[in-house]
Design a protein around this motif. Structure first.
Motif, PDB file in Angstrom:
ATOM      1  N   SER A   1      40.820  25.014 -50.125  1.00  0.00           N
ATOM      2  CA  SER A   1      39.675  24.485 -49.382  1.00  0.00           C
ATOM      3  C   SER A   1      39.620  22.963 -49.458  1.00  0.00           C
ATOM      4  O   SER A   1      40.323  22.325 -50.254  1.00  0.00           O
ATOM      5  CB  SER A   1      38.375  25.073 -49.935  1.00  0.00           C
TER       6      SER A   1
ATOM      7  N   LEU B   1      32.530  20.703 -41.482  1.00  0.00           N
ATOM      8  CA  LEU B   1      31.860  20.880 -42.771  1.00  0.00           C
ATOM      9  C   LEU B   1      30.703  19.891 -42.865  1.00  0.00           C
ATOM     10  O   LEU B   1      30.882  18.686 -42.730  1.00  0.00           O
ATOM     11  CB  LEU B   1      32.839  20.656 -43.925  1.00  0.00           C
TER      12      LEU B   1
ATOM     13  N   SER C   1      29.785  25.381 -43.449  1.00  0.00           N
ATOM     14  CA  SER C   1      30.924  25.224 -42.546  1.00  0.00           C
ATOM     15  C   SER C   1      30.654  25.885 -41.206  1.00  0.00           C
ATOM     16  O   SER C   1      29.836  26.802 -41.094  1.00  0.00           O
ATOM     17  CB  SER C   1      32.188  25.811 -43.177  1.00  0.00           C
TER      18      SER C   1
ATOM     19  N   LYS D   1      40.702  25.379 -42.076  1.00  0.00           N
ATOM     20  CA  LYS D   1      40.107  26.644 -42.503  1.00  0.00           C
ATOM     21  C   LYS D   1      40.908  27.210 -43.678  1.00  0.00           C
ATOM     22  O   LYS D   1      42.107  27.478 -43.555  1.00  0.00           O
ATOM     23  CB  LYS D   1      40.122  27.634 -41.338  1.00  0.00           C
TER      24      LYS D   1
ATOM     25  N   VAL E   1      37.571  23.531 -39.111  1.00  0.00           N
ATOM     26  CA  VAL E   1      36.202  23.836 -39.509  1.00  0.00           C
ATOM     27  C   VAL E   1      35.426  22.531 -39.633  1.00  0.00           C
ATOM     28  O   VAL E   1      35.918  21.555 -40.215  1.00  0.00           O
ATOM     29  CB  VAL E   1      36.179  24.595 -40.853  1.00  0.00           C
TER      30      VAL E   1
END
Length: 903
Positions: free
Chosen positions: A383, A239, A229, A266, A237
């Motif tokens: 997440s 990824l 990330s 995030k 973020v």
């Protein structure tokens, strides 16, 4: 998870296929007159250029069995009450458990599920219709804090049993797909089932990744690994993950695998996310209306329960003020409901003091009529939650910078992930008989010589590495600029020095710039107004200062082009007053910056900076001796989530043949997210056509000694392979009809080429860490086994890994040789007037994209209602009615209509 063991299965003998899909309301199927055109086959291979060994991120795939069939089943999920399941992400959980516990009833068959409505097996299931009732624990359930009267036992989280949901899964046979179709396609034979068979294999790879806990985004997968990330600000973020897809190539079936990037939120404390998202330091500064919109539908883990729940909104009052009723349990009977605040409830029943968020709203994770309030400090974002809103300019820059990988780093990442995935250990993939090589495929490329460029005074330049310079050179057709002025929107800039240096550099390049009539500075009080008002005030000041409207305006912005003034300023100049304008931001002003600024100004004012030497000498095969027009076509779409904003279609065309370096544009608005251009031919009466093509053909006729083009070359950008047939049989048909409408006896020949940038093929030098050289072309091994395509890296890649452009030649009635066509495409990457480097894609496509993007900036779409009606229309840039709604693109002023305003 638990499962109801009472299983119901229905086996039906009938194997009738389901009826064809229903045509959606408002959609009229297109009937193409006459015989359909098909993609042309490859005529041969190129030979020019220096040969070079390369590696590519394609991995050879072997199929050992050809007699098997893939069976496709439609999947339908229903709740206990019979309503269909709309929630995303539920299907995989249900189907995963269904397979574990119903494997015998399904004949022991494994399956690949696409996560939505389709399932594939190798060989048939026991029946054509199967039905399974399934009971799943709803681990996101939490009935502790409700806006209402909780039932007995709900006062203690530990006593709350997990809530369950019942589902019914229905599997209906749809079709069978022979794996032999893959072999037929690889031998160059037409196969209607080929793409379906490849889709089955793709779905198997995606399910393999899903079983490892990856986030699946179309054909890419992303591991839940913080090491992959990169924070780009705003709580967003980037990824890093991997794309995978099977392709048919001249070397056989291959797996194309590449590094991919998606955006997620995030994970962590919700409070920390909101602080970063809104760029504030204290919770007291959070805008809770923005927070509510941002958090809606996100999933959080709540403490101390560790339940995962979905946010539906925020409480109306703060945690210490928000009340709800609770049934307090007594020893002998149930008492009346007691009203309590959320903060007091957690302190009394969970020994959990709420400190940080007691003066702020709670998260509501319940249902609209049965809210569940959780203090925000007790919630964490889980997440792998995708972020789909538009990024800011700063976020885009950070993402581009941090996601960049050098060629060998990229190649090693892909090879290591392929080995890590260990597809050979997957029983379902093994049952198909495929074996995937873990070594990159070796291919041979050719490096084409860069075209020579002619500049002023008969000078000739030979680009090196895709670059050239105008040092000590003059422009091939410099313009004279009179009646011009400078306007400054509160930028810190020494305008006297700027004007002096601009005149000096212009003179060195052969341009004749008079002294600007004046420099108009924005009044400091005006800078506080909205952008459109600031523009109007600046024009009022300009009219008071100048004796008349200028021919050219240099506009100095306090920031780069994304400044809010840019759109209104361009609209005012190009639409209302017909003034050519160039915007700039005084960050670092030196001779190199001013030279590039002058290149743009010269092109917009009707000049040319450089031309191809073969163009200057009239020696381009099949172009220079026969009247030829070149079209570049593209459609610009609004950011994701803005279906209320129409898409913008642009077509640019060459003019003043035998030149192929000068262009003009025609732009239209059309239905949002529609890629097919629908305003190419728009007859409004038996003698009047308001389409884009007529406008451009008339311009070519008027600018080219009243000659009609005998050859029409079309470069189309932005379409996938599934749309090639529509380009040939709908868009090309419209263009042909526009020609016939002008002159029924006119029968030009066509060349149609699609340019694709959104693909995942990359090339690497085996013994060098540098990118492939500029001019590298590949038309063997990894290209299509039958169709006419090639990859071209015309540009130099100084940063990251070069992305080649994938060109598909759909039709060639003109009769170019393989080498001549590849040389023409390569050369057209060098005629982009505003730069001194080769572009990754041919200049006409770049211009079409620029024209559409710029028109989208000053179209008034902010208050337009969402519509799916046709929004195309006639006139130079205008968009007229389609049934049910219309969008208006402003019509360019006649003074700038034929200019390269998009440079």
């Amino acid at each position: 998870m638990t499962l109801d063991r009472k299983t119901k299965m229905k086996h039906e003998a009938s194997k009738a296929l389901p009826p064809p899909p229903v045509v959606p309301p408002g959609v009229v199927p297109v009937k193409v007159p006459g015989s359909r055109r098909t993609l042309m086959a490859r005529r041969g291979f190129g030979t020019r250029g220096q040969r070079i060994p390369l590696l590519t991120n394609h991995f050879n795939v072997k199929l050992s069995s050809t007699t098997d069939h893939f069976y496709q089943y439609n999947v339908a999920l229903f709740y206990e009450d019979g309503n269909p399941v709309e929630a995303k992400g539920v299907g995989r959980r249900v189907l995963e458990m269904l397979y574990k516990l119903y494997k015998p009833e399904m004949g022991g068959k494994g399956f690949a599920y696409d996560g939505e409505k389709t399932l594939y097996t190798v060989g048939p299931l026991p029946g054509t219709t199967l039905e399974f009732p399934v009971l799943l624990e709803n681990l996101s359930s939490n009935r502790t804090v409700r806006g209402g009267s909780p039932s007995e036992g709900e006062t203690k989280r530990s006593r709350c049993p997990p809530q369950s949901k019942s589902y019914t899964v229905k599997l209906n046979y749809a079709k069978k797909i022979p794996s032999q179709a893959i072999f037929n396609a690889l031998r160059g034979q037409d196969s209607e089932h080929f793409h379906e068979a490849l889709r089955v294999l793709d779905v198997m790879l995606r399910q393999h990744a899903a079983n490892q806990g990856c986030l699946i985004v179309r054909q890419s997968f992303f591991h839940n690994d913080p090491r992959n990330s990169m924070s780009i600000g705003g709580g967003v973020v980037g990824l890093q993950g991997f794309y995978s897809g099977f392709r048919s190539t001249q070397a056989g079936l291959s797996l194309n695998m590449d590094v991919s990037t998606t955006l997620i939120l995030k994970p962590g404390k919700v409070v920390d996310f909101l602080l970063e998202n809104q760029n504030v330091k204290n919770v007291s500064e959070i805008d809770w209306m923005k927070a509510k919109m941002m958090l809606k539908n996100l999933r959080v883990k709540t403490f101390p329960s560790n339940f995962t729940q979905k946010i539906i909104g925020l409480s109306e009052k703060s945690c210490r003020q928000q009340m709800f009723f609770i049934n307090k349990k007594s020893a002998d009977s149930r008492s009346d409901p007691v009203e309590i605040t959320v903060s007091n409830y957690y302190a009394k029943y969970h020994n959990q003091e709420v400190f940080a968020s007691q003066d702020y709203p709670c998260l509501d994770v319940g249902k609209p009529k049965r809210p569940i309030y959780i203090p925000i400090e007790l919630c964490e974002l889980i997440s792998l939650q995708r972020y789909t809103k538009p990024l800011s300019a700063l976020q885009r820059a950070k993402l581009a910078e941090q996601s960049t990988l050098k060629p060998h780093d990229r190649m090693n990442c892909v090879v290591n992930e392929l080995k890590r995935s260990n597809y050979a250990a997957d029983p379902l993939i093994n049952s198909t008989g495929i074996t995937i090589n873990t070594m990159c495929t070796q291919v041979e490329g050719r490096v084409l010589e860069p075209p020579k460029l002619t500049v002023g005074n008969g000078g000739v330049m030979l680009p090196r590495g895709g670059y050239w310079s105008f040092n000590n050179k003059t422009l091939v057709e410099p313009t004279q600029i009179t009646r011009w002025a400078v306007v400054n929107f509160s930028a810190r800039c020494d305008t006297n020095s700027l004007c002096r240096d601009l005149l000096r550099c212009g003179k060195a390049k052969g341009m004749r710039l008079e002294e600007p009539h004046s420099v108009i500075q924005e009044d400091m009080n005006s800078s506080r107004n909205p952008a459109p008002i600031r523009v109007e005030l600046m024009f009022e000041a300009m009219k008071r200062t100048l004796p008349g409207l200028p021919r050219f305006l240099l506009c100095i912005l306090p920031e780069r082009k994304n400044h809010e003034i840019y759109g209104p300023w361009k609209r005012k100049c190009l639409v209302e007053d017909g003034i050519v304008t160039q915007c700039m931001a005084p960050i670092t002003i030196n001779d190199l910056y001013l030279t590039h600024l002058l290149l743009k100004i010269n092109a917009k004012m009707g000049g040319l900076n450089s031309v191809l030497s073969v163009e200057h000498l009239h020696s381009i095969p099949l172009v220079s001796r026969i009247p030829t027009i070149i079209f570049g076509m593209d459609v610009y779409h609004a950011p994701p989530g803005r279906s209320d904003i129409p898409s913008i279609a642009a077509v640019v065309s060459s003019r003043k043949w035998p030149l192929i370096s000068r262009y003009r544009a025609s732009v239209r608005a059309q239905s949002s997210r529609v890629e097919l251009i629908d305003a190419l031919f728009k007859p409004v009466s038996p003698k009047k056509d308001e389409g884009m093509i007529r406008e451009l053909l008339v311009d070519f006729y008027q600018s080219t000694h009243k000659l009609k083009p005998k050859h029409i070359i079309i470069f189309r950008d932005g379409v996938s392979e599934s749309m090639f047939d529509q380009v040939l049989n709908i868009e090309l048909e419209q263009i042909m009809q526009a020609c016939k409408f002008l002159d029924d006896e006119w029968d030009p020949k066509f060349l149609v080429v699609v340019a694709q940038k959104r693909h995942h093929t990359r090339f690497f030098q085996p013994r060098s860490e540098a990118n492939v050289p500029a001019g590298t072309i590949i038309d063997t091994k990894v290209c299509h086994p039958k169709n006419n395509d090639f990859y071209l890296c015309a540009h130099s890649g100084p940063i990251g890994t070069t992305r080649p452009t994938h060109y598909h030649v759909l039709l060639d009635q003109i009769g170019f040789s393989v080498d001549d066509l590849q040389e023409l495409v390569h050369s057209l990457s060098y005629v982009y007037q505003k730069s001194t480097y080769a572009k990754a894609v041919v200049a006409p496509v770049c211009y079409a994209h620029q024209a559409a993007a710029q028109m989208s900036l000053f179209g008034k779409f902010d208050d337009m209602p969402d519509t799916t009606s046709s929004l195309s229309g006639g006139g130079d840039g205008s968009s007229g009615g389609g049934g049910g709604g219309s969008a208006q693109l402003p019509e360019l002023h006649e003074n700038v209509r034929s200019s390269m305003f998009f440079c």
